[in-house]
Design a protein around this motif. Structure first.
Motif, short mmCIF file in Angstrom:
data_model
loop_
_atom_site.label_atom_id
_atom_site.label_comp_id
_atom_site.label_asym_id
_atom_site.label_seq_id
_atom_site.Cartn_x
_atom_site.Cartn_y
_atom_site.Cartn_z
N ASP A 164 0.85 -1.19 0.00
CA ASP A 164 0.00 0.00 0.00
C ASP A 164 0.89 1.25 0.00
O ASP A 164 2.12 1.13 0.14
CB ASP A 164 -0.85 -0.06 1.29
CG ASP A 164 -1.90 1.04 1.38
OD1 ASP A 164 -2.20 1.67 0.36
OD2 ASP A 164 -2.41 1.26 2.50
N GLY A 178 -6.09 6.59 4.22
CA GLY A 178 -6.54 5.19 4.17
C GLY A 178 -5.72 4.36 3.18
O GLY A 178 -5.76 3.13 3.22
N TYR A 238 -5.41 -9.40 8.07
CA TYR A 238 -4.50 -8.54 7.31
C TYR A 238 -3.46 -8.00 8.29
O TYR A 238 -3.79 -7.27 9.21
CB TYR A 238 -5.34 -7.46 6.66
CG TYR A 238 -4.68 -6.16 6.20
CD1 TYR A 238 -3.40 -5.77 6.58
CD2 TYR A 238 -5.37 -5.29 5.40
CE1 TYR A 238 -2.85 -4.57 6.16
CE2 TYR A 238 -4.84 -4.08 4.98
CZ TYR A 238 -3.58 -3.74 5.37
OH TYR A 238 -3.05 -2.54 4.97
N ASN A 297 -5.55 -5.88 10.75
CA ASN A 297 -6.89 -5.46 10.33
C ASN A 297 -7.73 -6.72 10.13
O ASN A 297 -7.19 -7.78 9.78
CB ASN A 297 -6.82 -4.66 9.04
CG ASN A 297 -6.09 -3.35 9.23
OD1 ASN A 297 -6.28 -2.67 10.23
ND2 ASN A 297 -5.22 -3.00 8.30
N ARG A 341 -10.15 -7.26 7.93
CA ARG A 341 -10.86 -7.20 6.64
C ARG A 341 -9.83 -6.97 5.55
O ARG A 341 -8.65 -6.79 5.83
CB ARG A 341 -11.89 -6.07 6.68
CG ARG A 341 -11.45 -4.86 7.55
CD ARG A 341 -10.70 -3.84 6.84
NE ARG A 341 -9.99 -2.89 7.67
CZ ARG A 341 -9.01 -2.14 7.21
NH1 ARG A 341 -8.58 -2.29 5.99
NH2 ARG A 341 -8.38 -1.30 7.97
N GLY A 391 -7.64 -5.08 2.85
CA GLY A 391 -7.09 -3.74 2.75
C GLY A 391 -7.78 -3.01 1.59
O GLY A 391 -8.17 -3.63 0.60
N ASP A 392 -7.91 -1.72 1.75
CA ASP A 392 -8.45 -0.89 0.68
C ASP A 392 -7.45 0.23 0.48
O ASP A 392 -7.25 1.03 1.40
CB ASP A 392 -9.82 -0.35 1.13
CG ASP A 392 -10.52 0.43 0.02
OD1 ASP A 392 -9.86 0.74 -0.99
OD2 ASP A 392 -11.71 0.74 0.20
N GLU A 402 -5.62 -2.32 -1.35
CA GLU A 402 -4.95 -3.56 -1.74
C GLU A 402 -5.90 -4.56 -2.39
O GLU A 402 -5.54 -5.35 -3.27
CB GLU A 402 -4.28 -4.24 -0.53
CG GLU A 402 -3.15 -3.46 0.10
CD GLU A 402 -3.62 -2.60 1.25
OE1 GLU A 402 -4.69 -1.97 1.12
OE2 GLU A 402 -2.93 -2.55 2.28
N1 GLY Z 1 -4.92 0.22 2.94
C1 GLY Z 1 -4.85 0.15 4.34
C2 GLY Z 1 -6.02 -0.38 4.99
O1 GLY Z 1 -6.94 -0.87 4.36
O2 GLY Z 1 -6.06 -0.35 6.21
#
Ligand code: GLY
Ligand code: AMP
Length: 429
Positions: free
Chosen positions: A215, A229, A272, A288, A290, A292-293, A295
């Motif tokens: 990321d 984020g 994650y 995390n 869930r 990644g966003d 990713e």
């Molecule tokens: N890209 C980092 C997150 O989803 O926490």
């Protein structure tokens, strides 16, 4: 099958996009979704944290499977509520999602599991936190100050001066910018290295790693400026060699999943790990609960295995039967954000050029977008995730940025209201 995807970001659009390719899926709902999900799913106007309304919707519409995108409903216990009502749902329970909900809890589990992470101290008092920061600052390293609870990726401050540290402590604990997430904070040892996202799916016993990814958290090029984020991601991440991947599985993922089970908090779903690679060794920055966003966007573009099969096998404790297959090409996602993000930004700008970019190797995942009078407008900080496949990372970068250049929206800023980093994927070159 009828599937409900909860959430409204780029990750959720990517989930809908991938599910839409499964022959098993007949109908997709997204709650609340965005202008992108509206093209392949039916958007349902229910907030991601309105558990009761979501459950009622699922029962009334005979939805077969619910997939939870963001952390908030997971930490609120959506999986427990749905399971108690006999509904099929993908994600960790509330007790397991605490790994993301509390940094202190996460550190305690890491200690029990023997998972390498940065040393830290926890504070619930502003004066004590500041006194400790003052003492630590004399060592000449940056201070890492984190809100204990959820802060949408924005509750972490890397402070290079005592003034910055005091400001971070005040922001978290006195001004309560992140609400009750700032009731306590941690001050952590600064780790210098390269970061990677290590995403795996687990049914509580079997742990299957996804392809590697990386990321770009900071807002500006060369990882400068405040954290966001995530401003872009790519997969695979060459920094995670196959030897390192084995080490992360052995020293991080497997012990975490085992320890969570031993603690009576069996972990099922996506796990994650945010990893800092220091002198070739992985140290965990955070967990995390869930995907990644952003990713998720390059990962799902590369995933060849049917996502429904993976999710059903996880729910039914037979993940050991699944193998994950990947497109051998590289995938890269450039996030286009509203100028001003992660601070204040404008909304409601009409997005131009979306129709000019679709081709087989590039896909524009929507994040903060909405439909207004039949047009796609901006409605959030991170607006689009322009994602491309390429033979090699250089080709993925070129294709993604070519597409990015065709998209724009107006604003009160000279560059047209859209902001993006110009160096996504550079580290992989
Ligand atoms: N890209 C980092 C997150 O989803 O926490
Ligand atoms: P986190 O939400 O804990 O992953 O932190 C967000 C970002 O802050 C990470 O992706 C890193 O870039 C940075 N960060 C967090 N903790 C540390 C640390 N101990 N040392 C250096 N950078 C860190």
């Amino acid at each position: 099958m009828k599937i409900l995807v909860i959430g409204s970001g780029g990750r959720e659009h990517a989930l809908c996009w991938k599910l839409n390719k499964s022959t098993k899926v007949k109908e997709i709902f997204a709650a609340p979704g965005n202008a992108g999900t509206a093209m392949i799913a039916e958007n349902v106007d229910i907030a991601a944290d309105d558990l009761t309304a979501l459950k009622d919707f699922v029962i009334k519409n005979k939805v077969d499977l619910t997939i939870v995108g963001p952390e908030l409903p997971l930490t609120l216990g959506i999986v427990d509520e749905f399971e108690a009502a006999g509904l099929r749902v993908f994600g960790p329970s509330k007790a397991a999602a605490k790994l993301e909900d509390s940094k202190v809890f996460s550190k305690e589990i890491m200690d029990k599991a023997g998972v390498p992470t940065a040393k830290y101290r926890r504070f619930t008092d502003v004066t004590e936190a500041k006194a400790y920061a003052e003492e630590e600052e004399t060592h000449g390293h940056p201070l890492v100050i984190k809100a204990d609870g959820l802060a949408a990726g924005k509750g972490v401050f890397i402070c290079t001066s005592l003034d910055e540290a005091f400001l971070a402590i005040d922001t978290i604990m006195s001004d309560k910018v992140f609400g009750s997430a700032g009731d306590s904070l941690i001050i952590e040892e600064y780790l210098s290295g390269e970061e990677a996202s290590f995403i795996a799916v687990t049914d509580g016993k079997t742990v299957l790693p996804f392809a590697t990814s990386q990321d770009h958290k900071a807002i500006y090029d060369n990882d400068e400026g405040p954290n966001t984020g995530g401003m872009g991601a790519y997969s695979p991440a060459p920094v995670v060699t196959s030897t390192l991947e084995e080490t992360i599985m052995r020293d991080v993922m497997l012990p975490m999943v085992k320890t969570m089970a031993d603690e009576g908090r069996p972990y099922k779903g996506i796990l994650y790990g945010g990893i800092m690679i220091v002198d070739g060794k992985p140290l965990v920055l955070e967990f995390n609960c869930r995907f990644g966003d952003p990713e998720c966007q390059p990962l799902l573009m590369r995933l060849k295995t049917d996502l429904v099969d993976i999710i059903e096998a996880t729910i039914d404790d037979r993940l050991s039967e699944i193998t994950l297959d990947w497109d051998s090409r590289d995938a890269l996602c450039v996030v286009m954000a509203a100028e001003g993000y992660p601070e204040g930004y404008e909304k409601g700008q009409v997005i131009e050029g979306l129709d000019k970019v679709e081709c087989c190797d590039v896909f524009v995942f929507h994040a903060g977008t909405a439909l207004k009078d039949g047009r796609v407008v901006t409605s959030g900080g991170r607006v689009l995730g322009v994602t491309a496949l390429g033979d090699g990372i250089r080709s993925a970068i070129e294709t993604a940025y070519k597409a990015v250049e065709k998209i724009s929206w107006a604003g009160n800023h000279e560059d047209g209201g859209a902001y993006y980093r110009r160096d996504i994927g550079k580290k992989a070159l």
